[in-house]
Design a protein around this motif. Sequence first.
Motif, short mmCIF file in Angstrom:
data_model
loop_
_atom_site.label_atom_id
_atom_site.label_comp_id
_atom_site.label_asym_id
_atom_site.label_seq_id
_atom_site.Cartn_x
_atom_site.Cartn_y
_atom_site.Cartn_z
N ALA A 1 0.90 -1.20 -0.05
CA ALA A 1 0.17 0.05 -0.01
C ALA A 1 0.81 1.29 0.01
O ALA A 1 0.52 2.15 -0.76
N ALA A 2 1.85 1.31 0.76
CA ALA A 2 2.78 2.41 0.74
C ALA A 2 3.51 2.67 -0.50
O ALA A 2 3.67 3.69 -0.85
N CYS A 3 4.11 1.60 -1.16
CA CYS A 3 4.85 1.62 -2.38
C CYS A 3 3.81 2.27 -3.46
O CYS A 3 4.21 3.14 -4.36
N ALA A 4 2.54 1.74 -3.45
CA ALA A 4 1.64 2.24 -4.42
C ALA A 4 1.19 3.62 -4.38
O ALA A 4 1.26 4.38 -5.27
N LEU A 5 1.24 4.23 -3.20
CA LEU A 5 0.80 5.54 -2.83
C LEU A 5 1.91 6.27 -3.31
O LEU A 5 1.70 7.49 -3.84
N LEU A 6 3.24 5.90 -2.96
CA LEU A 6 4.24 6.56 -3.31
C LEU A 6 4.61 6.99 -4.83
O LEU A 6 4.55 7.73 -5.46
N ALA A 7 4.39 5.67 -5.39
CA ALA A 7 4.33 5.84 -7.12
C ALA A 7 3.23 6.80 -7.52
O ALA A 7 3.41 7.56 -8.56
N THR B 1 21.04 -0.28 -10.54
CA THR B 1 21.30 -0.28 -12.00
C THR B 1 20.02 -0.09 -12.95
O THR B 1 19.96 0.67 -13.75
N LEU B 2 19.12 -1.28 -12.68
CA LEU B 2 17.71 -1.00 -13.38
C LEU B 2 17.01 0.16 -12.90
O LEU B 2 16.43 0.81 -13.93
N ALA B 3 17.24 0.72 -11.55
CA ALA B 3 16.57 1.87 -11.43
C ALA B 3 17.06 3.11 -12.09
O ALA B 3 16.48 4.08 -12.68
N GLY B 4 18.25 3.01 -12.10
CA GLY B 4 18.92 4.14 -13.01
C GLY B 4 18.60 4.34 -14.48
O GLY B 4 18.38 5.26 -15.10
N LEU B 5 18.52 3.04 -15.11
CA LEU B 5 18.03 2.97 -16.48
C LEU B 5 16.56 3.52 -16.63
O LEU B 5 16.18 4.17 -17.48
N LEU B 6 15.83 3.05 -15.64
CA LEU B 6 14.16 3.28 -15.70
C LEU B 6 13.91 4.68 -15.18
O LEU B 6 13.22 5.34 -15.80
N PHE B 7 14.73 5.34 -14.16
CA PHE B 7 14.69 6.52 -14.03
C PHE B 7 14.84 7.52 -15.20
O PHE B 7 14.09 8.37 -15.29
N VAL B 8 16.11 7.23 -15.86
CA VAL B 8 16.36 8.35 -16.82
C VAL B 8 15.23 8.18 -18.04
O VAL B 8 14.89 9.12 -18.76
N ARG B 9 14.49 6.85 -18.33
CA ARG B 9 13.81 6.77 -19.57
C ARG B 9 12.25 7.12 -19.09
O ARG B 9 11.42 7.75 -19.71
N LEU B 10 11.87 6.75 -17.73
CA LEU B 10 10.40 7.09 -17.53
C LEU B 10 10.13 7.85 -16.24
O LEU B 10 8.98 8.32 -15.99
N GLY B 11 11.23 7.99 -15.33
CA GLY B 11 11.27 8.90 -14.17
C GLY B 11 10.86 8.04 -12.91
O GLY B 11 10.70 6.82 -13.08
N TRP C 1 7.70 5.57 -12.09
CA TRP C 1 7.63 4.00 -12.63
C TRP C 1 8.68 2.98 -12.04
O TRP C 1 8.43 1.85 -11.56
N VAL C 2 9.64 3.68 -11.15
CA VAL C 2 10.38 2.83 -10.58
C VAL C 2 9.85 2.42 -9.01
O VAL C 2 9.91 1.36 -8.82
#
Length: 526
Positions: free
Chosen positions: A91-97, A161-171, A174-175
């Motif tokens: 629930a907390a992760c969903a609210l943060l997203a 590493t995955l978070a860095g790639l996803l952060f750059v492309r989608l923000g 989405w991480v």
Amino acid sequence: MPITPSIWSPLRQPAFRGLWLCGGVFFIGNGMQSMAAAWLMVELTGSSFLAALVQTAVFLPMFLLALPAGVLADTSDRRRLISSALLAQVAACALLALLVLGGWGGPASVLFLVFVCGCCTAVLTPAWNSSVVDPVPRDEWPQAITAVSIAYNMARAIGPTLAGLLFVRLGAGWVFAVTVFTTLVMWESIRRWPPRAHPPSRLPAERLWSGTLSGLRFAWHSRMILAQLVRAMAFGAAGSALWALLPVIAQRQLGAGAQGFGLLMGCMGTGAVAAGLVIGRMRVRFGLDAVVGASCVAFSTVMLLTAWVRVPLLVYGAMAVGGAAWMAAMSTFNTATQSSAPPWVRSRAVALHIVAALGAFAIGSAFWGAVSDIAGLTAALVAAGLLMAAGLLLARPFPLRVGADHEVTQGTPWEELFVAAEPSPEAGPVAVEVAYRIRPGEDHAFLDTIGQMKAPRRRDGATFWRVYKDLGESSRYVERFLVTSWADYLHQRARATVADHTLEAEVRAFLVHGESARMSHYIAER
């Protein structure tokens, strides 16, 4: 030289393999969340203190909640405890997203929800760590614990590493959304392979406060556990500087972006995984203290090098060495702690390890972030590196070792309880006296031997312990100790290990031939 089982031997157990894989997915999600939150804080505020505070928000809940969570894990249904914490984290992760994707997530809301997720992880961690090895034979526990550490550190390599790639492309939003899925994977593994139920007991269940005091008392009076906790705390406090200041190192030292920060964390995770593959053999060959000492030297050198070097390739290589040193030391502390605690207090021992290591890590992260803001990044890293090297001085007063089987296996009490009317569990305090009539001329040897009883009596529940000599009969001695309540005394009797009973047998060997130790119980009335 002893033959060490393969690090992968516990993975032959299907239940352990499933929990290990799903736990690895969960760790990846947590690593992605930490990286994204730290870098988002840098983008939102530009403050190294607030960026470091993300690590505090992740790990401070461990310091605050791990010990109560350990008590709950030792005294309640671990499956229900873990599942409830995971669903709250979903629930907390969903609210943060949702907040970040909608553009409503500011520094305060991000830190708060990361802190809530940290609280959920803190509640479930002692129960999960103590139950994940349930399917594995005890002689393979060190390998199982190291395998879990490898999964955790692989997540430190893969997640950021995955978070860095996803952060750059989608923000960042989405991480955070991905972490909802990784948490659900962990929840499904607990549903499919639930922890083993605690063995039934006729003794009254410990309450939260008394259970917490029992765990603290055990750690304080167990030299093995205390040494491991002190060493883990010192290592975590000094080493937290490098972890907390990684986003600042990436931005200011290397001029890198989110991907560069993720790569730094990935290098540390990769080094940790490499160390995990050989650490079991290293501990057997060189001993626990040598492994931890080498780790202190290596990690200190990495922090000093990072303080001055601006060449990216050298910094990335240093991060891999630092990750290997961190893994070698922390997995050694964790293995020694879990293997040195009897079943009744194992989750609390895990919790105390978390409190010592990650509590120091959380507080240290905030401290080193503040030092970096005030004195500069280089000064903070140099000071932390020197402090880490000074930790080598702790090896002599706090040596490390793993408990033997007879030191953690609970034994059977010497005598049955013969009391006219058993009091209620809450009645107390309870005074217990054990009278010994010993052979003449052996007083000093007897006192030296019975003096060793103080630690196990206090460790298992006694609040006071003393030996008295009878002034009317010089060969008669009385051992006297106090326990808070009748329930606590019953628990104390059940907690004595085989090693404790061996020590009691050595004490009773001084008795006059034909005599036996006489035990009396007293309950406070006024």
